[in-house]
Design a protein around this motif. Structure first.
Motif, mmCIF file in Angstrom:
data_model
loop_
_atom_site.group_PDB
_atom_site.id
_atom_site.type_symbol
_atom_site.label_atom_id
_atom_site.label_comp_id
_atom_site.label_asym_id
_atom_site.label_seq_id
_atom_site.Cartn_x
_atom_site.Cartn_y
_atom_site.Cartn_z
ATOM 1 N N ALA A 182 41.776 29.761 46.183
ATOM 2 C CA ALA A 182 40.527 29.500 46.900
ATOM 3 C C ALA A 182 40.462 30.199 48.264
ATOM 4 O O ALA A 182 39.403 30.674 48.668
ATOM 5 C CB ALA A 182 40.326 27.993 47.077
ATOM 6 N N LYS A 183 41.574 30.272 48.975
ATOM 7 C CA LYS A 183 41.567 30.844 50.325
ATOM 8 C C LYS A 183 42.233 32.222 50.375
ATOM 9 O O LYS A 183 42.451 32.766 51.466
ATOM 10 C CB LYS A 183 42.279 29.898 51.297
ATOM 11 N N ALA A 184 42.534 32.789 49.212
ATOM 12 C CA ALA A 184 43.278 34.054 49.175
ATOM 13 C C ALA A 184 42.522 35.190 49.851
ATOM 14 O O ALA A 184 43.124 36.062 50.489
ATOM 15 C CB ALA A 184 43.601 34.428 47.731
ATOM 16 N N ASP A 185 41.189 35.205 49.718
ATOM 17 C CA ASP A 185 40.447 36.344 50.272
ATOM 18 C C ASP A 185 40.423 36.349 51.800
ATOM 19 O O ASP A 185 39.959 37.312 52.412
ATOM 20 C CB ASP A 185 39.028 36.414 49.704
ATOM 21 N N LEU A 186 40.937 35.294 52.435
ATOM 22 C CA LEU A 186 41.031 35.308 53.895
ATOM 23 C C LEU A 186 41.990 36.390 54.385
ATOM 24 O O LEU A 186 41.928 36.811 55.544
ATOM 25 C CB LEU A 186 41.488 33.939 54.414
ATOM 26 N N ARG A 187 42.895 36.840 53.502
ATOM 27 C CA ARG A 187 43.840 37.889 53.863
ATOM 28 C C ARG A 187 43.374 39.267 53.397
ATOM 29 O O ARG A 187 44.129 40.225 53.511
ATOM 30 C CB ARG A 187 45.221 37.590 53.267
ATOM 31 N N THR A 188 42.165 39.376 52.895
ATOM 32 C CA THR A 188 41.665 40.696 52.502
ATOM 33 C C THR A 188 41.073 41.398 53.716
ATOM 34 O O THR A 188 40.616 40.749 54.662
ATOM 35 C CB THR A 188 40.594 40.585 51.403
ATOM 36 N N GLU A 189 41.053 42.707 53.679
ATOM 37 C CA GLU A 189 40.559 43.469 54.823
ATOM 38 C C GLU A 189 39.043 43.374 54.950
ATOM 39 O O GLU A 189 38.505 43.405 56.058
ATOM 40 C CB GLU A 189 41.019 44.925 54.716
ATOM 41 N N VAL A 190 38.351 43.267 53.824
ATOM 42 C CA VAL A 190 36.891 43.144 53.883
ATOM 43 C C VAL A 190 36.503 41.858 54.600
ATOM 44 O O VAL A 190 35.641 41.850 55.484
ATOM 45 C CB VAL A 190 36.271 43.189 52.477
ATOM 46 N N PRO B 70 33.764 38.157 58.119
ATOM 47 C CA PRO B 70 34.100 36.782 57.726
ATOM 48 C C PRO B 70 32.999 36.092 56.919
ATOM 49 O O PRO B 70 33.268 35.172 56.161
ATOM 50 C CB PRO B 70 34.309 36.079 59.078
ATOM 51 N N GLU B 71 31.758 36.569 57.079
ATOM 52 C CA GLU B 71 30.648 35.966 56.325
ATOM 53 C C GLU B 71 30.814 36.115 54.822
ATOM 54 O O GLU B 71 30.178 35.389 54.039
ATOM 55 C CB GLU B 71 29.313 36.618 56.731
ATOM 56 N N LEU B 72 31.671 37.049 54.395
ATOM 57 C CA LEU B 72 31.827 37.319 52.963
ATOM 58 C C LEU B 72 32.960 36.522 52.322
ATOM 59 O O LEU B 72 33.271 36.746 51.156
ATOM 60 C CB LEU B 72 32.062 38.818 52.733
ATOM 61 N N GLN B 73 33.594 35.612 53.079
ATOM 62 C CA GLN B 73 34.653 34.814 52.449
ATOM 63 C C GLN B 73 34.050 34.013 51.307
ATOM 64 O O GLN B 73 32.953 33.500 51.389
ATOM 65 C CB GLN B 73 35.335 33.916 53.460
ATOM 66 N N GLY B 74 34.760 33.932 50.248
ATOM 67 C CA GLY B 74 34.258 33.281 49.050
ATOM 68 C C GLY B 74 33.610 34.283 48.114
ATOM 69 O O GLY B 74 34.029 34.427 46.963
ATOM 70 N N ALA B 75 32.620 35.021 48.612
ATOM 71 C CA ALA B 75 31.951 36.023 47.784
ATOM 72 C C ALA B 75 32.940 37.120 47.371
ATOM 73 O O ALA B 75 32.957 37.560 46.210
ATOM 74 C CB ALA B 75 30.770 36.632 48.538
ATOM 75 N N MET B 76 33.786 37.542 48.315
ATOM 76 C CA MET B 76 34.765 38.574 47.984
ATOM 77 C C MET B 76 35.872 37.995 47.108
ATOM 78 O O MET B 76 36.421 38.688 46.238
ATOM 79 C CB MET B 76 35.355 39.183 49.257
ATOM 80 N N GLY B 77 36.223 36.728 47.321
ATOM 81 C CA GLY B 77 37.209 36.100 46.447
ATOM 82 C C GLY B 77 36.774 36.162 44.999
ATOM 83 O O GLY B 77 37.571 36.456 44.107
ATOM 84 N N LYS B 78 35.500 35.890 44.747
ATOM 85 C CA LYS B 78 34.978 35.950 43.381
ATOM 86 C C LYS B 78 35.072 37.362 42.825
ATOM 87 O O LYS B 78 35.512 37.571 41.678
ATOM 88 C CB LYS B 78 33.528 35.475 43.357
ATOM 89 N N LYS B 79 34.671 38.358 43.615
ATOM 90 C CA LYS B 79 34.688 39.746 43.131
ATOM 91 C C LYS B 79 36.112 40.200 42.798
ATOM 92 O O LYS B 79 36.360 40.800 41.747
ATOM 93 C CB LYS B 79 34.050 40.674 44.160
ATOM 94 N N TYR B 80 37.047 39.920 43.704
ATOM 95 C CA TYR B 80 38.421 40.343 43.461
ATOM 96 C C TYR B 80 39.040 39.580 42.284
ATOM 97 O O TYR B 80 39.851 40.132 41.538
ATOM 98 C CB TYR B 80 39.268 40.146 44.723
ATOM 99 N N PRO C 130 34.857 30.696 35.306
ATOM 100 C CA PRO C 130 34.777 29.474 36.125
ATOM 101 C C PRO C 130 35.713 29.502 37.336
ATOM 102 O O PRO C 130 35.372 28.981 38.397
ATOM 103 C CB PRO C 130 35.180 28.366 35.146
ATOM 104 N N VAL C 131 36.893 30.101 37.168
ATOM 105 C CA VAL C 131 37.837 30.200 38.290
ATOM 106 C C VAL C 131 37.260 31.115 39.364
ATOM 107 O O VAL C 131 37.251 30.775 40.553
ATOM 108 C CB VAL C 131 39.206 30.714 37.809
ATOM 109 N N ALA C 132 36.771 32.274 38.965
ATOM 110 C CA ALA C 132 36.205 33.235 39.928
ATOM 111 C C ALA C 132 34.997 32.635 40.644
ATOM 112 O O ALA C 132 34.860 32.759 41.868
ATOM 113 C CB ALA C 132 35.815 34.520 39.209
ATOM 114 N N ALA C 133 34.128 31.972 39.883
ATOM 115 C CA ALA C 133 32.932 31.373 40.487
ATOM 116 C C ALA C 133 33.310 30.305 41.506
ATOM 117 O O ALA C 133 32.662 30.163 42.546
ATOM 118 C CB ALA C 133 32.030 30.785 39.405
ATOM 119 N N ALA C 134 34.366 29.560 41.221
ATOM 120 C CA ALA C 134 34.792 28.492 42.133
ATOM 121 C C ALA C 134 35.252 29.051 43.480
ATOM 122 O O ALA C 134 35.106 28.389 44.507
ATOM 123 C CB ALA C 134 35.907 27.671 41.499
ATOM 124 N N LEU C 135 35.805 30.262 43.491
ATOM 125 C CA LEU C 135 36.263 30.850 44.748
ATOM 126 C C LEU C 135 35.094 31.087 45.697
ATOM 127 O O LEU C 135 35.231 30.978 46.918
ATOM 128 C CB LEU C 135 37.002 32.170 44.494
#
Length: 770
Positions: A419-427, A432-442, A451-456
């Motif tokens: 759920a919080k993994a994308d906080l360590r992505t460079e994007v 920061p506004e893209l947290q969650g949205a980028m988690g789903k894409k990655y 369902p897992v991707a959507a939950a992120l």
């Protein structure tokens, strides 16, 4: 009646501050004028990047004369009392006071204070310097030589001139004279910084607005917004595209220009390989430009819309070229971030312990980022711990919530871990506004289940009263776990919202939880969930010990100080055993803390629920009648309120309300007096048929209501209880409750208590108005 024109012109005001500042100016000035005894017909505020303007129509030319009588001490009062009266009334001697007689109180002094009215110009000149000096800017600055002196003028940006004219529509206006730090009010303003920088003499608002427009300044912000929006739509349509509208950006851009000129730029199509969200945010954040897409499609085009403040002689070619260079540079950075996030991190071997703790696959980029987030011990809050510890807690709590929501436990566990993994992505680091949205894409890129991707992405939702509510069970589970963990832990460290301050958005988290439960029809008892979240620190401790065991076992396999590591493994296992026993036994102090915290937090949820239900149209008294201090199933509360709202206006509802209130009011009065009430009702003490009928009616209605409540049919429960009206009326007509025989009186009061208890299963009718 005369009108007042006021303009405060400065260097460029930040766009985000302009609308509020104009509103503040209107309120401060009109409040000060009214307080000074003036009245007005209407007032409207305007703003541009370089000016705040106020147009007040129909202002009275003079305040009214005021005559006030102030009562003083008796004529035979001591000297100090009389001196105090004279000072307060502004009299020089007692001879200036009048004497009044009262048959009961005797003779006493009265001071007649007359205050002549003042000219409006005088009042305006007095109040304006203070308003300007104390203006409530979020941030302000000093400038020039005077800035070194104490008390020098502060303004959001250097204040350059003040216009203040006053007069009727058909007469010559006059300048209201006042001065602040060398800036003297006048009737002179200035137009567009580049197109018309010369001085403009103005009289009243109409010629002021017209003169500014000739000088390339559109005063009305809403008109500037409409020009930008319609021109942007037209220029996009002419290119076979459609504008991607953005209200927030439109508001900001309208605050950056006084003479909007809409142009279209472009960038290379290669950049369209970047996700649309990144392109849009890059162009919006860095260049304040709008993006476009092909008509009827979702994917973006390589054209963007920019708004200039200059009407260029070359048709805007250089402006477009300059903006295009910056946009390309920013998109190049964004493309670099996007590609880096899909590659491997260096030093993967240092992430193995974290990977094992969360069951991560270090061959996958997003798993690597989550392991890195944990390994770096990134702090969530100094008093709460790290993001890794928080993910462990959320994962544990999500396991409990998933059972309620009937979500797939394996998918819930996987979604919680990432759920919080994308906080360590460079994007996300850049945007920061893209947290969650980028988690789903990655997540989708590395093959996670939908369902897992959507939950992120969706576990952050809903973030407001109009935001979308997740529909999938996995997303709902993680969203609830995330919000409840946040609330419980901030409650534990006593960081609660106070007044208008809510720095950690805890009200939003509670409202989001309420919307998830109510709008998705989820029945959940919150107190057990709060307690689970309260105890989740032990789950974190267990996970930490288990991670240590895995690390020591790895070293044992390498035969690295085997004996010492075997001893350490045993110590970690003992620690895990202690933690599990602690949770199983229920430490008394922990249980006490859990209960106190849970009830306190539940009260906060109740407050948010009341606001939510009122916004849905429910009556405040009906909500209060249903909500009890330990009612923790919010869906059931909402359904009770809904049923009560529909029922209470019907004839049956009115009957139930009248009959119940009559009984409960008598009972409450006797309880207050301390009258003895029997523990139970004894049929042997009945003396009249009305008592027997009421007792039988209560038994029957209570049974029917209990059956209906068990099946969650609250309307039928209320209808069953409404049948008590006739026997209650007959009881009060035929029976004297306060019988001389104490035993009979206590028995009859106990009968009334049965009525209150029976209706109390549905609502507390004593709280309902009417």
């Amino acid at each position: 009646m005369p009108d007042l024109l006021l303009e405060l012109r400065s260097e460029e005001i930040p766009a985000r501050m302009q609308r509020k500042a104009a509103g503040d100016l209107k309120k401060l000035v009109t409040d000060a004028l009214v307080e000074a005894g003036l009245s007005y017909e209407g007032a409207r505020e305007y703003w541009t990047p370089r000016r705040l303007t106020l147009d007040i129509r129909g202002l009275t030319a003079r305040s009214a004369d005021v005559r006030e009588e102030r009562k003083g001490p008796r004529t035979d009062a001591n000297e100090k009392a009389i001196e105090g009266f004279l000072r307060g009334a502004g009299l020089s001697s007692i001879s200036e006071a009048q004497v009044s007689s009262d048959p009961k109180k005797g003779d006493f002094y009265i001071a007649v204070i007359s205050k002549p009215g003042r000219a409006a110009e005088e009042i305006i000149g007095d109040v304006m310097p203070g308003i300007i000096r104390d203006f409530p800017w979020p941030k302000s600055m000093r400038w020039g030589k005077a800035s070194s002196k104490p008390g020098s003028l502060r303004w959001v940006r250097p204040l350059q001139s003040i216009v203040c004219t006053f007069g009727t529509e058909h007469e010559e206006t006059s300048v209201v004279p006042f001065e602040i730090d060398g800036i003297v009010a006048s009737n002179v303003t200035y137009g567009h910084r580049f197109h018309a920088p010369g001085a403009i003499t103005v009289k009243r608002f109409d010629d002021y607005a017209a003169s500014l427009e000739k000088a390339k300044v559109i005063l009305d912000a809403e008109r500037r917004k409409n020009i930008i929006l319609h021109d942007a739509r037209d220029i996009a349509f002419a290119g076979g595209l459609e504008l991607v509208e953005d209200d927030g950006l439109l508001e900001e851009v309208s605050g950056l220009v006084e003479w909007p000129q809409v142009l279209m730029g472009s960038f290379e199509e290669d950049y369209l390989s970047i996700p649309s969200e990144i392109i849009r945010l890059t162009i919006k954040t860095n260049q304040k430009c709008f993006v476009t897409r092909k008509q009827g499609e979702e994917t973006l085009s390589n054209r963007f819309i920019l708004v200039s403040n200059v009407e260029a002689t070359d048709g805007g070619k250089e402006i477009i070229h300059g903006n295009g260079k910056v946009v390309r540079a920013r998109l190049s950075d964004a493309l670099h971030f996007w590609k880096r996030d899909q590659g491997n991190l260096p030093d993967l071997e240092t992430l193995e312990a974290s990977a094992k703790k969360f069951g991560l696959d270090l061959r996958k980029p997003l798993d690597q980022r989550m392991a890195k987030l944990d390994a770096l011990h990134v702090t969530f809050h100094a008093k709460i711990g790290t993001q890794g510890e928080r993910v462990t807690r959320i994962r544990t709590l999500a396991g409990e919530i998933g059972k309620i929501v009937n979500a797939d436990p394996l998918k819930v566990s996987r979604a919680a871990a990432l759920a919080k993994a994308d906080l360590r992505t460079e994007v996300v680091g850049e945007f920061p506004e893209l947290q969650g949205a980028m988690g789903k894409k990655y997540a989708l890129l590395q093959g996670e289940d939908e369902p897992v991707a959507a939950a992120l992405e969706d576990h952050y939702k809903p973030q407001g009263p109009t935001d979308r509510v997740p529909t999938d069970g996995v997303a709902i589970t993680i969203a609830l776990a995330d919000k409840i963990d946040t609330l419980v832990w901030f409650w534990r460290i006593n960081e609660k919202p106070t007044g208008s301050k809510d720095p950690f958005a805890l009200r939003r988290a509670a409202l989001g939880s309420i919307r998830l439960l109510l709008e998705r029809g989820i029945r959940a008892s919150l107190i057990p969930l709060f307690r689970s979240a309260f105890r989740s620190e032990w789950a974190v401790a267990i996970a930490s010990h288990e991670a240590s065991i895995r690390l020591f076992e790895l070293k044992i396999q390498q035969d690295n100080e085997r004996f010492d590591h075997e001893r350490l493994v045993q110590e970690q296992r003992e620690a895990i055993k202690y933690c599990k026993n602690y949770l199983a036994d229920g430490h008394p102090k922990t249980i006490e803390e859990e209960h106190e915290l849970a009830i306190n937090l539940l009260s906060f949820f109740h407050d948010r629920l009341k606001v939510y239900l009122r916004d849905q149209g429910a009556r405040y008294d009906l909500i209060d009648a249903v909500v009890t201090s330990e009612a923790d199933d919010l869906l059931m509360i909402a359904r009770r309120v809904e049923a009560l709202t529909a029922f209470i206006t019907s004839e049956d509802g009115k009957n139930l309300l009248v009959g119940t209130k009559r009984a409960t009011q008598i009972l409450a009065a006797e309880e207050k007096k301390g009258t003895v009430i029997a523990d139970g009702v004894s049929e042997k003490l009945f003396r009249l048929d009305a008592e027997k009928e009421l007792f039988a009616a209560i038994a029957k209605a209570s049974a029917e209501a209990s059956t209906a409540i068990a099946s969650e049919d609250f309307r039928s429960a209320m209808e069953a209880l409404s049948k008590l009206r006739a026997p209650v009326d007959r009881f009060f007509d035929d029976v004297l409750v306060n019988d001389e025989d104490a035993a009979i009186r206590a028995n009859r009061l106990a009968l009334l208590r049965l009525i209150r208890e029976a209706t109390g299963t549905v609502a507390d009718f004593s709280k309902i108005a009417g």
